[in-house]
Design an enzyme around this catalytic site. Sequence first.
Site, PDB file in Angstrom:
ATOM      1  N   HIS A   1      -6.972  -5.817  -0.700  1.00  0.00           N
ATOM      2  CA  HIS A   1      -5.449  -5.011  -0.845  1.00  0.00           C
ATOM      3  C   HIS A   1      -4.990  -5.516   0.513  1.00  0.00           C
ATOM      4  O   HIS A   1      -3.807  -5.289   1.379  1.00  0.00           O
ATOM      5  CB  HIS A   1      -6.428  -3.616  -0.406  1.00  0.00           C
ATOM      6  CG  HIS A   1      -5.475  -2.742  -0.814  1.00  0.00           C
ATOM      7  ND1 HIS A   1      -4.951  -2.246  -1.409  1.00  0.00           N
ATOM      8  CD2 HIS A   1      -5.050  -2.057   0.649  1.00  0.00           C
ATOM      9  CE1 HIS A   1      -4.305  -1.056  -0.901  1.00  0.00           C
ATOM     10  NE2 HIS A   1      -4.080  -0.770   0.568  1.00  0.00           N
TER      11      HIS A   1
ATOM     12  N   SER B   1       0.933  -1.367   0.013  1.00  0.00           N
ATOM     13  CA  SER B   1      -0.333   0.114   0.187  1.00  0.00           C
ATOM     14  C   SER B   1       0.758   1.322   0.092  1.00  0.00           C
ATOM     15  O   SER B   1       1.690   1.432  -0.876  1.00  0.00           O
ATOM     16  CB  SER B   1      -0.834   0.086   1.371  1.00  0.00           C
ATOM     17  OG  SER B   1      -2.255   0.807   1.325  1.00  0.00           O
TER      18      SER B   1
ATOM     19  N   ASP C   1      -9.789  -3.971  -6.067  1.00  0.00           N
ATOM     20  CA  ASP C   1      -8.710  -2.430  -4.679  1.00  0.00           C
ATOM     21  C   ASP C   1      -9.622  -1.233  -4.958  1.00  0.00           C
ATOM     22  O   ASP C   1      -9.446  -0.681  -5.806  1.00  0.00           O
ATOM     23  CB  ASP C   1      -7.138  -2.872  -5.417  1.00  0.00           C
ATOM     24  CG  ASP C   1      -6.357  -2.545  -3.778  1.00  0.00           C
ATOM     25  OD1 ASP C   1      -6.887  -1.159  -3.877  1.00  0.00           O
ATOM     26  OD2 ASP C   1      -5.449  -2.465  -4.163  1.00  0.00           O
TER      27      ASP C   1
END
Length: 323
Positions: free
Chosen positions: A296, A133, A267
Amino acid sequence: MADEGSHWSSDFVPIMDMPTHVMKCGQLPPLAEQSDTPSPNPRFLFLVIPGNPGIIGYYQVFMEELWRLSGCSVPVWGISNGGHVAIPNSNNNLDLVKTSYQVCSLQGQIKHKVAFVKEHVPQDVKVVLIGHSIGCYMILHMMSGLRDSHHVLRAFLLFPTIERMAESPKGQIATPLLKYLRWLGLGIVYILSYLSPHLQYRMILWYFRDRHVHGSVYNASMNLFDPFTVGNVIYMALQEMLTVKELDVALVQEHLPKLKFYYGVEDYWCPQKYYREMKAKFPHADVRICEKGLDHAFVIDSSEDMAAILWDWFKPDLHKAVD
């Protein structure tokens, strides 16, 4: 799993004056001058850079499985984001609050990770960076900061939030909440912080009641009842929305041969549109989409799957570097 075997260590390490939770699964083999039986091969290290919340405990199962898949030969270390893990016996003292202003911004977190590598990873080690991320955004900038001191062999960018975060489906919801209601959220956490640890833990169990979750995820989530921690998490999240805008094409191009991008099918932080545009901008780049439908937040219940995928990616690099 942490602290349950001799291959694990878990400590708070001062980095830029911020006590930072660092977890290590496996240790680097000794150099020739340090041992009568040194390793004949280059030394490798997987270094995990987390998302937000940057609580490295969430990655414990992922780290353990990756280390196991390496035949217990490649250590896997992980560093929490500064200020994202409750610091024992700190009582949120004023010095830590002052330090958080420098460390807990998005740019501060990048400097924080570079400082850790320079202070704690020997220069001969071939470093494999694993970002998740917003950790992917940090890695892109870390690679420039480490260019003259360390050998970054590869960088695996998992579900990368490296552009247009506020425009993403999740970002469109999160941005106004972070701008206008963050103090309400922090106030709720402040109230919940007075509950007993037992009640807090029961709340976490209830939240994850319909998912198959490892105990390390529950333990990591306990940090989110600490107001100092949550304040830093929210502050960084707002900065992400305001800072991570258009893709830095020149930065990606600079490090492209070492990068692998991995996007999710559904996502809402980095949608498939971003994947397709990345493929179009960099047609020769290693850009893939997840065929297993991992979330995610893969660390919640898909850590073993993600570790297996990543190890398959890295094996050719390992054989090439050793041969």
